[in-house]
Design a protein around this motif. Structure first.
Motif, PDB file in Angstrom:
ATOM      1  N   PRO A 127       0.826  -1.212   0.000  1.00 37.08           N
ATOM      2  CA  PRO A 127       0.000   0.000   0.000  1.00 37.08           C
ATOM      3  C   PRO A 127       0.859   1.260   0.000  1.00 37.08           C
ATOM      4  O   PRO A 127       1.911   1.305   0.644  1.00 37.08           O
ATOM      5  CB  PRO A 127      -0.805  -0.117   1.295  1.00 37.08           C
ATOM      6  N   ARG A 128       0.393   2.281  -0.717  1.00 32.83           N
ATOM      7  CA  ARG A 128       1.112   3.555  -0.775  1.00 32.83           C
ATOM      8  C   ARG A 128       0.393   4.663  -0.023  1.00 32.83           C
ATOM      9  O   ARG A 128       0.853   5.805  -0.020  1.00 32.83           O
ATOM     10  CB  ARG A 128       1.277   3.984  -2.236  1.00 32.83           C
ATOM     11  N   ASP A 129      -0.755   4.327   0.608  1.00 37.74           N
ATOM     12  CA  ASP A 129      -1.582   5.381   1.195  1.00 37.74           C
ATOM     13  C   ASP A 129      -1.147   5.813   2.588  1.00 37.74           C
ATOM     14  O   ASP A 129      -1.702   6.762   3.155  1.00 37.74           O
ATOM     15  CB  ASP A 129      -3.056   4.961   1.222  1.00 37.74           C
ATOM     16  N   SER A 130      -0.138   5.163   3.156  1.00 32.44           N
ATOM     17  CA  SER A 130       0.325   5.554   4.492  1.00 32.44           C
ATOM     18  C   SER A 130       1.784   5.148   4.668  1.00 32.44           C
ATOM     19  O   SER A 130       2.097   4.155   5.321  1.00 32.44           O
ATOM     20  CB  SER A 130      -0.547   4.905   5.577  1.00 32.44           C
ATOM     21  N   TYR A 156       3.206  10.503   8.297  1.00 34.34           N
ATOM     22  CA  TYR A 156       2.694   9.478   7.384  1.00 34.34           C
ATOM     23  C   TYR A 156       2.007  10.179   6.213  1.00 34.34           C
ATOM     24  O   TYR A 156       1.155  11.052   6.410  1.00 34.34           O
ATOM     25  CB  TYR A 156       1.714   8.554   8.098  1.00 34.34           C
ATOM     26  N   ILE A 157       2.363   9.788   4.983  1.00 31.62           N
ATOM     27  CA  ILE A 157       1.892  10.480   3.794  1.00 31.62           C
ATOM     28  C   ILE A 157       1.212   9.491   2.852  1.00 31.62           C
ATOM     29  O   ILE A 157       1.643   8.341   2.708  1.00 31.62           O
ATOM     30  CB  ILE A 157       3.065  11.166   3.049  1.00 31.62           C
ATOM     31  N   ASN A 158       0.150   9.959   2.183  1.00 26.86           N
ATOM     32  CA  ASN A 158      -0.527   9.173   1.161  1.00 26.86           C
ATOM     33  C   ASN A 158       0.154   9.448  -0.186  1.00 26.86           C
ATOM     34  O   ASN A 158       0.015  10.525  -0.762  1.00 26.86           O
ATOM     35  CB  ASN A 158      -2.005   9.562   1.108  1.00 26.86           C
ATOM     36  N   SER A 160      -0.430   7.695  -2.955  1.00 27.73           N
ATOM     37  CA  SER A 160      -1.186   7.071  -4.034  1.00 27.73           C
ATOM     38  C   SER A 160      -1.132   7.913  -5.309  1.00 27.73           C
ATOM     39  O   SER A 160      -1.323   7.403  -6.410  1.00 27.73           O
ATOM     40  CB  SER A 160      -2.647   6.869  -3.603  1.00 27.73           C
TER      41      SER A 160
END
Length: 202
Positions: A127-130, A156-158, A160
């Motif tokens: 996952p790239r959302d966090s 923590y960065i999204n 996406s």
């Protein structure tokens, strides 16, 4: 002879002596107060130097280097003199990413300081959302997303979609907008072929 053989200021980042044009350039760290600095220098044997008529003593005489200064060097016989220009400037803040990485990253990060882009690749399916990025900035710079300051290994960065950072020099004289892109690993040609085969022949 009327040479300045060497010249330095404590804490300097660099110093260059141009003997052809009688010019000395010193770079000090960002934020240095240039109003009262003491230089260390060596002259030709028997020579001495004056600035605005005041004789200079190495490692002892303070000067205001906010503007270029003229060191007038007199030869041992006092009949010959030479004017040397000394310029002291502070290092500029570049407002760049110097390194960047995210958990699960594959390979090296690509940092383009001309286009102000950063790109990294992570393992397929992650996952790239966090993601919590680690990064290093140019000296005396800060990173922001909108009104939120970004701290390495903290936020923590999204990712996406591309994320836009503003890198700001602490004197606010320079702001650079950076685009940071985190992509998922692209499947190899072999992986695509195998997956197709599995679909056709379950």
């Amino acid at each position: 002879h009327t040479n300045i053989e060497s010249f330095s200021i404590p804490g300097q980042k660099s110093c260059s002596i141009d003997t052809i044009n009688s010019r000395i350039t010193v770079e000090m760290p960002y934020g240095t107060n240039k109003g009262s600095l003491v230089a260390t220098f060596y002259l030709s044997p028997g020579a001495y130097a004056k600035v605005s008529g005041r004789q200079q003593a190495s490692r002892n005489t303070p000067n205001d280097f906010n503007n270029p200064l003229t060191y007038r060097v007199y030869a041992e016989n006092r009949d010959i003199q030479r004017a040397w220009i000394v310029i002291v400037h502070n290092a500029k803040v570049k407002a760049n990413f110097t390194s960047f990485s995210v958990p699960g990253q594959i390979g090296l990060t690509k940092i383009d300081t001309l286009k102000n882009t950063v790109s990294a690749e992570i393992t397929k399916g992650q996952p790239r959302d966090s993601l919590r990025p680690s990064f290093v900035l140019s000296e005396n710079s800060q990173a922001w997303i909108g009104k939120q300051e970004q701290i390495s290994d903290e936020n923590y960065i999204n990712f996406s979609s591309p994320v836009y950072y503003n890198i700001v020099s602490k004197d606010s004289q320079l702001i650079k907008k950076w685009q940071v892109t985190v992509l998922e690993q692209v499947a190899s040609k072999n992986e695509k072929t195998d997956q197709t085969a599995l679909l056709i022949y379950p």
